[in-house]
Design an enzyme around this catalytic site. Structure first.
Site, mmCIF file in Angstrom:
data_model
loop_
_atom_site.group_PDB
_atom_site.id
_atom_site.type_symbol
_atom_site.label_atom_id
_atom_site.label_comp_id
_atom_site.label_asym_id
_atom_site.label_seq_id
_atom_site.Cartn_x
_atom_site.Cartn_y
_atom_site.Cartn_z
ATOM 1 N N LYS A 16 -1.124 3.413 -1.365
ATOM 2 C CA LYS A 16 -1.996 2.363 -0.838
ATOM 3 C C LYS A 16 -2.793 2.903 0.352
ATOM 4 C CE LYS A 16 1.642 -0.110 -0.478
ATOM 5 N NZ LYS A 16 2.694 -1.135 -0.296
ATOM 6 N N THR B 264 -2.027 -9.625 7.562
ATOM 7 C CA THR B 264 -1.667 -8.742 6.445
ATOM 8 C C THR B 264 -0.159 -8.608 6.277
ATOM 9 O OG1 THR B 264 -1.831 -6.813 7.917
ATOM 10 C CG2 THR B 264 -3.806 -7.415 6.651
ATOM 11 N N GLY C 27 3.257 -8.756 4.811
ATOM 12 C CA GLY C 27 3.779 -8.911 3.452
ATOM 13 C C GLY C 27 2.879 -8.402 2.355
ATOM 14 N N THR C 28 1.818 -7.671 2.704
ATOM 15 C CA THR C 28 0.907 -7.189 1.658
ATOM 16 C C THR C 28 1.617 -6.262 0.675
ATOM 17 O OG1 THR C 28 0.179 -5.474 3.201
ATOM 18 C CG2 THR C 28 -1.237 -7.398 2.962
ATOM 19 N N GLY C 29 2.465 -5.376 1.188
ATOM 20 C CA GLY C 29 3.163 -4.441 0.305
ATOM 21 C C GLY C 29 4.120 -5.133 -0.641
ATOM 22 N N CYS C 30 4.858 -6.101 -0.115
ATOM 23 C CA CYS C 30 5.794 -6.867 -0.955
ATOM 24 C C CYS C 30 5.030 -7.595 -2.062
ATOM 25 C CB CYS C 30 6.544 -7.890 -0.103
ATOM 26 S SG CYS C 30 7.424 -7.216 1.304
#
Length: 274
Positions: free
Chosen positions: A176, A207, A209-212
């Protein structure tokens, strides 16, 4: 037999709902997949940061897993925060036996910058969980930990994706690009070719929690039978909408908008509470 796809998330909690188990379940629901969860750690955190973490007993984590896998067997599994070596080893055994599409979001550092696991645990992710993965979804700092070199541009991100697949054994990797200086381009490598998923950078601090969320959508789409490439493309579109329609909640890095994709093409104005 039910025709409803189901997905399982194995991760820690976020009591303010923007990341971890809570974000995963919201994402599954938005993608019309039945969501299930196994909790590894209970985290006292909010949009300002992590205050304390309590890890669940490994035997109890295994019991949770058995209850799910022996009843409603998921079509895909994802892991987020798995904080200790003992947890990882037990979970790896279960994932290998389940033999389902598996997405690993190697959660090592929270958006706030707080470290969520020790060095020994990071090594076990490389050695035991990544080789089982259909897709690995690290951000730049997490990818640097996995491949053990600095990533400062897209060429280095390509190299990292290749190492994760060719050397660490994952089927595919998405690096990412949000931490890079230019536009946030995510780089997918599936062992054969690269795909570049571009989006315009949104000027927002919301932003959390974007990865989750990104990895959960990939998991949901794999559960529905999509290819890795299709699942990643859909997840990129979903998280882009989740970021560009912010909810503006919290005093720090606020959560993304899990229903942002429903607002595509519609005027969006957040109603003020009286």
């Amino acid at each position: 037999m039910s025709k409803v796809a189901s997905a399982l998330t194995i991760a820690g909690t976020d009591p303010t709902g923007g990341a971890g188990i809570q974000a995963d379940l919201k994402s599954f629901q938005e993608r019309e997949v039945y969501g299930m969860s196994v909790i590894t750690s209970v985290v006292a955190q909010n949009t300002l940061g992590v205050q304390e973490v309590r890890h669940l007993d490994v035997d109890f984590i295994e019991k949770q897993l058995d209850m799910v896998l022996n009843d409603i067997s998921p079509q895909a599994i994802k892991t987020g925060m798995i904080a200790t070596v003992a947890m990882m080893e037990r979970i790896a055994q279960k994932i290998e036996t389940a033999d389902k599409p598996y997405v690993i979001d190697p959660v090592m550092v929270a958006t706030s910058g707080d470290s969520l696991m020790d060095e020994a645990s990071k090594q076990v992710i490389r050695d035991q969980l990544v080789p089982l993965a259909s897709v690995v979804t690290p951000n730049i700092p997490e990818a640097e930990t996995l491949v053990d070199f600095k990533i400062t541009n897209s060429q280095m991100a390509e190299k990292a994706a290749k190492v994760i697949v060719k050397e660490l054994g994952a089927a595919a990797a998405v690096i990412k690009g949000g931490h890079l200086a230019d536009e946030p381009t995510d780089i997918l490598y599936d062992g054969v070719s690269f795909e570049y998923l571009k989006a315009k950078r949104v000027n927002t601090k919301h932003t959390h929690g974007t990865g989750c969320t990104f990895s959960a959508v990939i998991t949901a789409e794999l559960a529905k039978g999509k290819s890795i490439k299709e699942a990643v493309q859909l997840a990129k579109a979903f998280i882009t909408d989740a970021i560009q329609y912010p909810l503006e909640l919290g005093k720090g890095n606020g959560p993304t908008n899990h229903w942002g994709h429903r607002l595509q093409g519609l005027p969006y104005q957040r109603e003020e509470l009286s």
